[in-house]
Design a protein around this motif. Structure first.
Motif, short mmCIF file in Angstrom:
data_model
loop_
_atom_site.label_atom_id
_atom_site.label_comp_id
_atom_site.label_asym_id
_atom_site.label_seq_id
_atom_site.Cartn_x
_atom_site.Cartn_y
_atom_site.Cartn_z
N PRO A 1 9.46 17.38 5.02
CA PRO A 1 10.70 16.74 4.56
C PRO A 1 11.83 16.82 5.57
N VAL A 2 11.89 17.93 6.31
CA VAL A 2 12.96 18.06 7.29
C VAL A 2 12.76 17.06 8.42
N GLN A 3 11.53 16.88 8.85
CA GLN A 3 11.27 15.91 9.91
C GLN A 3 11.56 14.50 9.44
N LEU A 4 11.20 14.17 8.22
CA LEU A 4 11.51 12.85 7.68
C LEU A 4 13.01 12.63 7.61
N ALA A 5 13.74 13.65 7.17
CA ALA A 5 15.19 13.53 7.09
C ALA A 5 15.79 13.35 8.48
N ALA A 6 15.25 14.06 9.46
CA ALA A 6 15.75 13.94 10.83
C ALA A 6 15.48 12.54 11.39
N ILE A 7 14.29 12.02 11.14
CA ILE A 7 13.96 10.68 11.61
C ILE A 7 14.87 9.65 10.95
N ALA A 8 15.05 9.78 9.65
CA ALA A 8 15.92 8.85 8.92
C ALA A 8 17.35 8.92 9.45
N ALA A 9 17.84 10.13 9.70
CA ALA A 9 19.20 10.29 10.22
C ALA A 9 19.34 9.66 11.61
N PHE A 10 18.32 9.85 12.45
CA PHE A 10 18.34 9.27 13.79
C PHE A 10 18.37 7.75 13.71
N LEU A 11 17.48 7.18 12.90
CA LEU A 11 17.42 5.72 12.77
C LEU A 11 18.73 5.16 12.21
N GLN A 12 19.29 5.85 11.24
CA GLN A 12 20.56 5.41 10.65
C GLN A 12 21.67 5.44 11.70
N ALA A 13 21.68 6.49 12.52
CA ALA A 13 22.72 6.62 13.54
C ALA A 13 22.59 5.54 14.62
N LYS A 14 21.38 5.12 14.92
CA LYS A 14 21.14 4.12 15.95
C LYS A 14 21.19 2.69 15.43
N GLY A 139 18.20 26.32 7.20
CA GLY A 139 17.44 27.32 7.95
C GLY A 139 16.17 26.71 8.54
N VAL A 140 15.49 25.89 7.76
CA VAL A 140 14.28 25.22 8.25
C VAL A 140 14.65 24.24 9.36
N LEU A 141 15.76 23.55 9.20
CA LEU A 141 16.21 22.62 10.23
C LEU A 141 16.50 23.36 11.53
N GLU A 143 15.13 26.19 12.51
CA GLU A 143 13.83 26.59 13.06
C GLU A 143 13.14 25.43 13.76
N LEU A 144 13.20 24.26 13.15
CA LEU A 144 12.58 23.07 13.74
C LEU A 144 13.26 22.71 15.05
N PHE A 145 14.58 22.78 15.06
CA PHE A 145 15.33 22.50 16.28
C PHE A 145 14.92 23.47 17.39
N GLU A 146 14.86 24.75 17.05
CA GLU A 146 14.49 25.76 18.04
C GLU A 146 13.08 25.52 18.57
N LEU A 147 12.17 25.21 17.68
CA LEU A 147 10.78 24.95 18.09
C LEU A 147 10.72 23.84 19.13
N PHE A 148 11.37 22.72 18.88
CA PHE A 148 11.30 21.59 19.80
C PHE A 148 12.16 21.83 21.05
N ALA A 149 13.30 22.50 20.91
CA ALA A 149 14.14 22.77 22.07
C ALA A 149 13.43 23.69 23.05
N LEU A 150 12.71 24.70 22.53
CA LEU A 150 12.03 25.64 23.42
C LEU A 150 10.80 25.02 24.09
N LYS A 151 10.35 23.89 23.61
CA LYS A 151 9.27 23.17 24.29
C LYS A 151 9.82 22.44 25.51
N ALA A 152 11.10 22.13 25.49
CA ALA A 152 11.71 21.38 26.58
C ALA A 152 12.56 22.24 27.50
N LEU A 153 13.03 23.40 27.01
CA LEU A 153 13.94 24.24 27.79
C LEU A 153 13.37 25.64 27.93
#
Length: 166
Positions: A1-14, A139-141, A143-153
């Motif tokens: 659900p967090v990933q879906l919400a993030a995708i929806a928020a991104f698409l809405q913003a763009k 909190g889950v959001l 954690e998800l941010f940290e997971l993906f950020a640490l893959k790139a940084l």
């Protein structure tokens, strides 16, 4: 659900605002006429639909529209969104592959017909589907941010970013 919400928020913003079209006030779209127009105006050249009247239609260039009604917001807003798409596809996206089928209203008085409104009414037969609201646990959001950020940084760069020094 967090990933879906993030995708929806991104698409809405763009997304860019879209001025929706609507049939003239008082026009009552006719789904049966829309079904006939769907077949006659070229929709079946690209799209398939599960209605028994179109049995044997195998077009695959465009999406199957059998259940599009389940994906559209209920009520007038959803109808106007679909009407706008059918009537003027390039209004939604200038590089769409869907052609303008010249579905402008025609006739007068009792002979007035709006083909795009009728086709939209046909495609919405069956009603919208209810989707559950997505709730986001911060909190889950995080954690998800940290997971993906640490893959790139690196860890050090990630910590600098969190402290506002990035």
């Amino acid at each position: 659900p967090v990933q879906l919400a993030a995708i929806a928020a991104f698409l809405q913003a763009k997304s860019q605002p879209l001025e929706l079209m609507q049939p003239v006030e008082g026009y009552e779209p006719n789904a049966e006429r829309g079904k006939e127009l769907f077949a006659r105006r070229g929709c079946l050249a690209c799209h398939s639909h599960g209605d028994e009247a179109f049995e044997g239609s195998t077009a695959t260039f465009g999406p199957n529209l059998s259940k599009v009604h389940e994906k559209i917001k209920p009520g007038e807003e959803g109808f106007h969104w679909l009407y706008t798409w059918v009537r003027d596809p390039m209004r939604h996206h200038p590089r769409t592959k869907m052609p303008d089928l010249f579905l402008e209203p025609e006739g007068e008085g009792d002979n007035y017909v709006d083909p795009a409104a009728d086709i939209a009414a046909f495609l919405l037969v069956g009603g919208s589907r209810e989707f559950p609201a997505i709730s986001v646990n911060e909190g889950v959001l995080d954690e998800l941010f940290e997971l993906f950020a640490l893959k790139a940084l690196s860890q050090a760069r990630y910590e600098q970013m969190l402290q506002g020094r990035a």
